[in-house]
Structure formats: C-alpha cells, structure tokens
Design a protein around this motif. Structure first.
Motif, PDB file in Angstrom:
ATOM      1  N   ARG A 183       0.846  -1.185   0.000  1.00  0.00           N
ATOM      2  CA  ARG A 183       0.000   0.000   0.000  1.00  0.00           C
ATOM      3  C   ARG A 183       0.881   1.235   0.000  1.00  0.00           C
ATOM      4  O   ARG A 183       1.951   1.258   0.614  1.00  0.00           O
TER       5      ARG A 183
ATOM      6  N   ARG B 265      -6.722  -9.484  10.869  1.00  0.00           N
ATOM      7  CA  ARG B 265      -7.389 -10.675  10.351  1.00  0.00           C
ATOM      8  C   ARG B 265      -6.406 -11.644   9.681  1.00  0.00           C
ATOM      9  O   ARG B 265      -6.390 -12.825   9.984  1.00  0.00           O
TER      10      ARG B 265
ATOM     11  N   GLU C  83      -2.494   5.691   0.595  1.00  0.00           N
ATOM     12  CA  GLU C  83      -3.549   4.716   0.895  1.00  0.00           C
ATOM     13  C   GLU C  83      -3.633   4.449   2.388  1.00  0.00           C
ATOM     14  O   GLU C  83      -4.728   4.334   2.948  1.00  0.00           O
TER      15      GLU C  83
ATOM     16  N   GLY D  33      -7.858   2.418   8.911  1.00  0.00           N
ATOM     17  CA  GLY D  33      -8.715   1.477   9.642  1.00  0.00           C
ATOM     18  C   GLY D  33      -8.894   0.165   8.908  1.00  0.00           C
ATOM     19  O   GLY D  33      -8.785  -0.915   9.498  1.00  0.00           O
ATOM     20  N   VAL D  34      -9.157   0.245   7.614  1.00  0.00           N
ATOM     21  CA  VAL D  34      -9.351  -0.960   6.795  1.00  0.00           C
ATOM     22  C   VAL D  34      -8.062  -1.778   6.751  1.00  0.00           C
ATOM     23  O   VAL D  34      -8.076  -3.006   6.909  1.00  0.00           O
ATOM     24  N   ILE D  35      -6.949  -1.110   6.544  1.00  0.00           N
ATOM     25  CA  ILE D  35      -5.657  -1.798   6.462  1.00  0.00           C
ATOM     26  C   ILE D  35      -5.323  -2.458   7.790  1.00  0.00           C
ATOM     27  O   ILE D  35      -4.881  -3.615   7.834  1.00  0.00           O
TER      28      ILE D  35
ATOM     29  N   HIS E 275      -6.990   4.993   4.306  1.00  0.00           N
ATOM     30  CA  HIS E 275      -7.677   3.746   4.646  1.00  0.00           C
ATOM     31  C   HIS E 275      -7.023   3.023   5.829  1.00  0.00           C
ATOM     32  O   HIS E 275      -7.032   1.793   5.882  1.00  0.00           O
TER      33      HIS E 275
ATOM     34  N   ARG F  79      -7.432  -3.462  10.137  1.00  0.00           N
ATOM     35  CA  ARG F  79      -8.327  -4.615  10.333  1.00  0.00           C
ATOM     36  C   ARG F  79      -7.851  -5.808   9.505  1.00  0.00           C
ATOM     37  O   ARG F  79      -7.886  -6.950   9.972  1.00  0.00           O
ATOM     38  N   GLY F  80      -7.391  -5.535   8.290  1.00  0.00           N
ATOM     39  CA  GLY F  80      -6.850  -6.612   7.454  1.00  0.00           C
ATOM     40  C   GLY F  80      -5.610  -7.235   8.070  1.00  0.00           C
ATOM     41  O   GLY F  80      -5.420  -8.455   8.020  1.00  0.00           O
TER      42      GLY F  80
END
Length: 92
Positions: free
Chosen positions: A10, A28, A14, A20-22, A18, A24-25
């Motif tokens: 990324r 996970r 980015e 928060g999304v990164i 993003h 969380r990924g």
C-alpha cells in the motif's frame, strides 16, 4: 513482484486514507503490509501479535548463537559440572 506481494503493498497515501481498513486486514490476515512512498518500499506494517512472535524467535535465535559462539571459544561446562556449580551456589 508477485500478485500476493502486490495485494499486501500500500502507498503511504492509501495508508493515510484507509488506515482502519488496512489495520483490520492486518489483524485478520496476520500478513505484513509493505508501505511505499514514491514507488519505493519504505516500511513494513505488521500486526502486534506477529511482531511479538517474531521478536521472541529472534531473541531465541540470538541466544542459540551466543551459546554456539561460547562453545566454539571453549567457554562452556558439561551439564554435570553446571549442576555441581548450581548445587554449590544454592546450598552454600
């Protein structure tokens, strides 16, 4: 660069947009994300559990290396001698 590596790469922009999304990924998938700036990899983002596990593995490997180097220098004693010295210290 393979497709799997591209998916985990990324840009700094980015990341800013993003985050928060990164994050969380990361939590996970537990796969590190390469952060680029100006088209060049500048940093690696890793979830805390994976980071702690890698640090523990590194400490273990460094400890093994120190032991091997001490052995090569003749700075080690047999198990029996170590137990004798420990017994002497504990029962002094």
């Amino acid at each position: 660069m393979g497709q799997a590596a591209r998916k985990r790469t990324r840009s700094l922009t980015e990341l800013r947009v993003h985050a928060g999304v990164i994050l969380r990924g990361l939590k996970r998938d537990r796969k590190p994300v390469l952060i680029t700036s100006g088209g060049r990899t500048q940093a690696v983002l890793q979830d805390v559990n994976s980071y702690q596990a890698s640090q523990e593995r590194l400490r273990l490997l460094e400890s093994i290396l120190r032991g091997l180097r001490a052995e090569a220098r003749g700075e080690v004693v047999s198990h029996q001698e170590a137990m004798r010295q420990l017994d002497k210290l504990l029962n002094a």
